[in-house]
Motif scaffolding. Structure first.
Motif: not given
Length: 148
Positions: A35-38, A55-59, A72-73
């Motif tokens: 959750d600390q990822m930006t 970019e950060i998605g839901d999963d 994409i990971y």
């Protein structure tokens, strides 16, 4: 029933409870770390690849693995979120915050000896360049004709 027969089962259930509790704590810590990822944060995947979050998605998370190369990971594939100084030290080799007290070893050994590479003497390794006059040229000691 006897208390002695129930004791192993009680110990086993207690151990399982402790193991699942510690596993849940580890999962919560990993989720909090993710959750600390930006965008712009440096990360290391569980496979050991270093990348920058784009970019950060839901999963999922989009990582820049090389300039202009995006992959994409799954979020669960992020093994560590790194501080900027640590990421730059590992990926770019910058040592802005590091002080090195030990001497740096040179890449070539000629600077250690004080001689140039052209002045290095050749070592005698026991090889014979040409046979002496008293030795036969074909390698036979008794003078018999024949090839080597």
């Amino acid at each position: 029933m006897n208390l002695v027969t129930l004791l192993p089962f009680i110990v086993l259930i207690g151990a399982m409870f402790l193991m699942t509790r510690s596993a849940k704590k580890k999962q919560q810590a990993a989720a909090q770390m993710r959750d600390q990822m930006t965008p712009g944060t440096g990360v290391r995947t569980i496979g050991g690849m270093y990348a920058t979050v784009k970019e950060i998605g839901d999963d999922t998370v989009t990582l820049e693995v090389a300039p202009g190369v995006h992959a994409i990971y799954a979020k669960n594939a992020i093994g560590a979120v790194l501080e900027d100084a640590e990421y730059n030290r590992i990926v770019h080799g910058t040592t802005d915050d590091l002080t090195i007290d030990t001497p740096v070893v040179p890449d070539d050994a000629s600077s250690l000896t004080g001689k140039d590479a052209d002045e290095t003497p050749k070592l005698d390794l026991g090889k014979k360049d040409e046979p002496k006059d008293d030795e036969p040229k074909d390698g036979k000691a008794d003078g018999e004709p024949g090839a080597k």
